[in-house]
Design an enzyme around this catalytic site. Structure first.
Site, PDB file in Angstrom:
ATOM      1  N   ASP A 176      45.888  24.463  37.622  1.00 21.68           N
ATOM      2  CA  ASP A 176      46.338  25.689  36.940  1.00 21.68           C
ATOM      3  C   ASP A 176      46.017  25.592  35.454  1.00 21.68           C
ATOM      4  O   ASP A 176      46.609  24.795  34.729  1.00 21.68           O
ATOM      5  CB  ASP A 176      47.858  25.856  37.156  1.00 21.68           C
ATOM      6  N   ARG A 182      46.199  28.175  33.273  1.00 22.99           N
ATOM      7  CA  ARG A 182      46.687  29.350  32.534  1.00 22.99           C
ATOM      8  C   ARG A 182      47.462  28.984  31.277  1.00 22.99           C
ATOM      9  O   ARG A 182      48.170  27.976  31.236  1.00 22.99           O
ATOM     10  CB  ARG A 182      47.581  30.204  33.452  1.00 22.99           C
TER      11      ARG A 182
HETATM   12  N1  LIG Z   1      42.049  28.927  41.520  1.00 21.48           N
HETATM   13  C1  LIG Z   1      42.645  29.714  42.407  1.00 21.48           C
HETATM   14  N2  LIG Z   1      43.366  30.751  41.925  1.00 21.48           N
HETATM   15  C2  LIG Z   1      43.967  31.535  42.833  1.00 21.48           C
HETATM   16  C3  LIG Z   1      43.873  31.314  44.213  1.00 21.48           C
HETATM   17  N3  LIG Z   1      44.573  32.274  44.836  1.00 21.48           N
HETATM   18  C4  LIG Z   1      45.110  33.052  43.865  1.00 21.48           C
HETATM   19  N4  LIG Z   1      44.742  32.619  42.653  1.00 21.48           N
HETATM   20  C5  LIG Z   1      45.104  33.128  41.325  1.00 21.48           C
HETATM   21  O1  LIG Z   1      46.441  32.788  41.089  1.00 21.48           O
HETATM   22  C6  LIG Z   1      46.971  33.664  40.088  1.00 21.48           C
HETATM   23  C7  LIG Z   1      48.388  34.044  40.516  1.00 21.48           C
HETATM   24  O2  LIG Z   1      49.138  32.886  40.459  1.00 21.48           O
HETATM   25  P1  LIG Z   1      50.138  32.401  41.557  1.00 21.48           P
HETATM   26  O3  LIG Z   1      50.075  30.909  41.551  1.00 21.48           O
HETATM   27  O4  LIG Z   1      49.871  33.119  42.868  1.00 21.48           O
HETATM   28  O5  LIG Z   1      51.546  32.877  41.114  1.00 21.48           O
HETATM   29  P2  LIG Z   1      52.284  32.661  39.723  1.00 21.48           P
HETATM   30  O6  LIG Z   1      51.823  33.749  38.807  1.00 21.48           O
HETATM   31  O7  LIG Z   1      52.126  31.254  39.225  1.00 21.48           O
HETATM   32  O8  LIG Z   1      53.783  32.773  40.147  1.00 21.48           O
HETATM   33  P3  LIG Z   1      54.604  34.068  40.526  1.00 21.48           P
HETATM   34  O9  LIG Z   1      55.128  34.596  39.224  1.00 21.48           O
HETATM   35  O10 LIG Z   1      55.691  33.609  41.423  1.00 21.48           O
HETATM   36  O11 LIG Z   1      53.645  35.024  41.186  1.00 21.48           O
HETATM   37  C8  LIG Z   1      45.994  34.826  39.967  1.00 21.48           C
HETATM   38  O12 LIG Z   1      45.274  34.662  38.753  1.00 21.48           O
HETATM   39  C9  LIG Z   1      45.075  34.618  41.163  1.00 21.48           C
HETATM   40  O13 LIG Z   1      43.747  35.064  40.908  1.00 21.48           O
HETATM   41  C10 LIG Z   1      43.106  30.216  44.672  1.00 21.48           C
HETATM   42  O14 LIG Z   1      42.984  29.948  45.853  1.00 21.48           O
HETATM   43  N5  LIG Z   1      42.507  29.452  43.731  1.00 21.48           N
END
Ligand SMILES: Nc1nc2c(ncn2[C@@H]2O[C@H](COP(=O)(O)OP(=O)(O)OP(=O)(O)O)[C@@H](O)[C@H]2O)c(=O)[nH]1
Ligand SMILES: [Zn+2]
Length: 193
Positions: free
Chosen positions: A125, A127
């Site tokens: 992650d 971000r």
């Molecule tokens: N690298 C990667 N990113 C993904 C994948 N599936 C979804 N994403 C990305 O994950 C991001 C969303 O994050 P999540 O981990 O689903 O959720 P979160 O924002 O951390 O947590 P919540 O607030 O509970 O939704 C978006 O930017 C999606 O594009 C994947 O398989 N691989």
């Protein structure tokens, strides 16, 4: 990192008539905030910090839960009559769209989301939330009730200077396609069930 509020307009949606604020960061990224009601008073604001997921948000993908989470956030904010959604352009947990598609291709071969990122040379992650803190500040948001199941997001936002006074559970319906993705989030990324 600096980010500027450039312009704002009305955004009618099936849920409510939001205000759409367009921001431009100095790295060229364009982010938006949707607000409903007065978010600049000191009463905590219901908030969603949503990371871009083109496949889930726009293309109805069932591989993840992003689209339904975005829609549910809009509905919950509409029901309260007040709230904010930051839509941050950090696709694929920060690795970008093409790399996310590469990661999906690795998952097609049996890897989970974290392993797929790792085999491509990325941390699970990437971000960052400094931009979110700045956007909240420029819109006068002082305290938030955050819609998320991700405790690490609460920590990262708090570290970025945002006053998160409450975590509000944000679970949506699952399907057979996204069960493994959600299980990996719970097992490896610390998400709450
Ligand atoms: N690298 C990667 N990113 C993904 C994948 N599936 C979804 N994403 C990305 O994950 C991001 C969303 O994050 P999540 O981990 O689903 O959720 P979160 O924002 O951390 O947590 P919540 O607030 O509970 O939704 C978006 O930017 C999606 O594009 C994947 O398989 N691989
Ligand atoms: Zn998604």
């Amino acid at each position: 990192m600096t980010i500027k509020l450039v312009t704002a307009t009305v955004l009618p949606t099936p849920f409510a008539e939001f205000r759409l604020h367009g921001f431009l960061a100095d790295n060229g990224k364009e982010h938006v905030a949707l607000t409903l009601g007065d978010v600049s008073t000191d009463s905590p604001v219901l908030a969603r910090v949503h990371s871009e997921c083109l496949t889930g948000d726009a293309l109805f993908s069932l591989r993840c839960d992003c689209g339904p989470q975005l829609e549910a956030a809009m509905q919950k904010i509409a029901a309260e009559g007040r709230g904010i959604i930051l839509y941050l352009r950090q696709e694929g947990r920060g690795i970008g769209l093409i790399n996310k598609i590469r990661a999906y291709a690795e998952q097609d071969k049996g890897l989970d989301t974290v392993e797929a990122n790792e085999i491509l040379g990325f941390l699970p992650d990437l971000r960052e939330y400094d931009v979110a803190a700045e956007m909240f500040k420029q819109l006068g948001v002082q305290q938030i009730r955050l819609l998320t199941n991700n405790p690490r997001k609460v920590t990262k936002l708090t570290d970025a200077g945002i006053n998160v006074v409450e975590r509000v559970q944000h679970r949506v319906k699952t399907s057979s396609y996204n069960q493994r993705y959600l299980a990996t989030k719970a097992d490896k990324l610390g998400h709450l069930p």
